[in-house]
Design a protein around this motif. Structure first.
Motif, PDB file in Angstrom:
ATOM      1  N   MET A  93      -4.557 -25.377  13.460  1.00  0.00           N
ATOM      2  CA  MET A  93      -4.610 -25.251  14.929  1.00  0.00           C
ATOM      3  C   MET A  93      -3.231 -25.555  15.500  1.00  0.00           C
ATOM      4  N   ALA A  94      -2.899 -24.782  16.499  1.00  0.00           N
ATOM      5  CA  ALA A  94      -1.598 -24.926  17.148  1.00  0.00           C
ATOM      6  C   ALA A  94      -1.546 -26.213  17.962  1.00  0.00           C
ATOM      7  N   GLU A  95      -0.428 -26.414  18.591  1.00  0.00           N
ATOM      8  CA  GLU A  95      -0.244 -27.560  19.476  1.00  0.00           C
ATOM      9  C   GLU A  95      -1.389 -27.653  20.479  1.00  0.00           C
ATOM     10  N   LYS A  96      -1.713 -28.890  20.902  1.00  0.00           N
ATOM     11  CA  LYS A  96      -2.820 -29.026  21.853  1.00  0.00           C
ATOM     12  C   LYS A  96      -2.399 -28.627  23.257  1.00  0.00           C
ATOM     13  N   ALA A  97      -3.342 -28.044  23.994  1.00  0.00           N
ATOM     14  CA  ALA A  97      -3.106 -27.772  25.413  1.00  0.00           C
ATOM     15  C   ALA A  97      -3.112 -29.108  26.154  1.00  0.00           C
ATOM     16  N   LYS A  98      -2.416 -29.129  27.275  1.00  0.00           N
ATOM     17  CA  LYS A  98      -2.369 -30.355  28.089  1.00  0.00           C
ATOM     18  C   LYS A  98      -3.000 -30.044  29.430  1.00  0.00           C
ATOM     19  N   ILE A  99      -4.117 -30.696  29.700  1.00  0.00           N
ATOM     20  CA  ILE A  99      -4.812 -30.365  30.940  1.00  0.00           C
ATOM     21  C   ILE A  99      -4.676 -31.469  31.990  1.00  0.00           C
ATOM     22  N   ARG A 124       0.607 -17.591  20.275  1.00  0.00           N
ATOM     23  CA  ARG A 124       1.532 -18.471  20.992  1.00  0.00           C
ATOM     24  C   ARG A 124       1.114 -18.457  22.452  1.00  0.00           C
ATOM     25  N   PRO A 125       1.528 -19.490  23.220  1.00  0.00           N
ATOM     26  CA  PRO A 125       1.134 -19.486  24.624  1.00  0.00           C
ATOM     27  C   PRO A 125       1.846 -18.388  25.402  1.00  0.00           C
ATOM     28  N   GLY A 126       1.182 -17.848  26.411  1.00  0.00           N
ATOM     29  CA  GLY A 126       1.843 -16.949  27.357  1.00  0.00           C
ATOM     30  C   GLY A 126       2.188 -15.568  26.834  1.00  0.00           C
ATOM     31  N   VAL A 127       1.362 -15.013  25.938  1.00  0.00           N
ATOM     32  CA  VAL A 127       1.615 -13.639  25.471  1.00  0.00           C
ATOM     33  C   VAL A 127       1.548 -12.681  26.668  1.00  0.00           C
TER      34      VAL A 127
END
Ligand code: GRF
Length: 321
Positions: free
Chosen positions: A1-7, A287-290
């Motif tokens: 799993m990729a880096e964790k999202a930060k909410i 990746r984030p933001g494709v």
């Protein structure tokens, strides 16, 4: 799993959904961390609980401020906390259109009805009065129009003949506490989920004229043209040959362009094993933001480079209008 999202969680009241999200984030394999709890009510009950749990808090009353100014202060707190996603949990303020546009796809809300039914307030009362068999809750993306964004998940709650809005509301809350952490986790994981990413590539690829899907070397591929003489214009790779990337492979004009792309934007493009040698470039998807418009443009270009002239001519004519 990729880096964790930060909410960052926005609340106005008791914050029981916030608590459910926070405790869920501390279980194994949660794809997100809660980095901020922010409120427009300085005395919101949930702030104390968040602080007790060691989560950063922020509060700024909206009284005497314009909507835009208040949103800006909240947004600054979100950015300072390093959050990439905003989760609304009983936040009783409407966010300005500009704010929502800036965070498109990155603001999630929970609403206590089975959307599209009963947007707005008094949802339980309205469900009971309509004689519905079920009430419930919906998790949805936030768009400028109230309670109208894409529904990500729902939980149904049966309505008893003697239910009041209060008794029904209590059970819906229990369901919300199960639903919300799961829906947020699923949504934040899907950017890294191979099935979801393949689906998106497939939808774009098969929207082009005369295309079909065919496996190639054990991986999904997309061809244009007839069954017999069709040519591949895209491949989908899920961490192929030891690569960590989930990627769409498309054709460039050749090695020069390929190497330029990889050098200029190594976070987006890479030279894939085997196919790279003949000018195919990999577009990294996990990746984030494709930028999916960009992926779509590449697929079209790649399609064009191998499609028979009778098809590209039609497309050229269509493009002129
Ligand atoms: C929930 O019913 C939620 O659906 C609505 O606001 C309420 C928040 O409750 N958007 P809580 O503060 O999480 O207890």
């Amino acid at each position: 799993m990729a880096e964790k999202a930060k909410i960052a969680i926005f609340i106005s009241g008791g914050g029981t959904n916030m608590a459910a999200l926070l405790y869920a984030s501390r279980l194994e394999n949660s794809p997100y961390d809660v980095v901020l709890v922010a409120s427009n009510k300085v005395d919101a009950g949930g702030l104390e609980l968040a602080a007790l749990e060691g989560v950063a808090t922020f509060a700024q009353s909206h009284k005497g401020m314009t909507r835009e100014d208040h949103d800006a202060v909240m947004e600054e707190a979100v950015v300072d906390a390093g959050a990439d996603t905003i989760v609304l949990a009983g936040y009783m303020r409407i966010l300005s259109d500009e704010f929502v546009a800036r965070w498109e796809g990155r603001i999630i809300n929970i609403h206590p009805s089975l959307l599209p039914k009963y947007k707005g307030l008094q949802t339980h009362k309205r469900a009971i009065e309509a004689g519905d068999s079920h009430g419930g809750a919906s998790v949805h993306l936030v768009v400028p129009e109230l309670d109208a964004g894409e529904v990500l998940a729902q939980a149904q709650v049966a309505i008893a003949t003697d239910d009041t809005p209060e008794t029904l509301g209590e059970r819906v809350k229990l369901a919300e506490h199960q639903l919300y952490p799961r829906a947020v986790a699923d949504y934040l994981s899907r950017d890294y989920d191979a099935d979801y990413l393949l689906d998106r590539v497939r939808n774009l690829a098969l929207a082009l004229p005369e295309t079909s899907e065919r496996e190639s070397h054990g991986a999904p591929g997309f061809r244009v043209g007839s069954e017999k003489s069709g040519k591949f214009f895209a491949h989908f790779n899920n961490q192929h040959h030891g690569s960590e990337h989930i990627a769409a492979l498309v054709k460039t004009s050749g090695m020069d362009e390929l190497m330029n792309l990889v050098e200029a934007q190594p976070e987006i493009y890479f030279k894939p094993a085997y196919y790279g040698a003949s000018g195919w470039v990999g577009i990294i998807l996990n990746r984030p933001g494709v930028d999916w418009d960009n992926v779509g443009d590449w697929l079209t270009r790649s399609w064009r480079s191998v499609a028979p002239a009778r098809l590209t001519k039609l497309q050229d004519a269509a493009d002129m209008f």
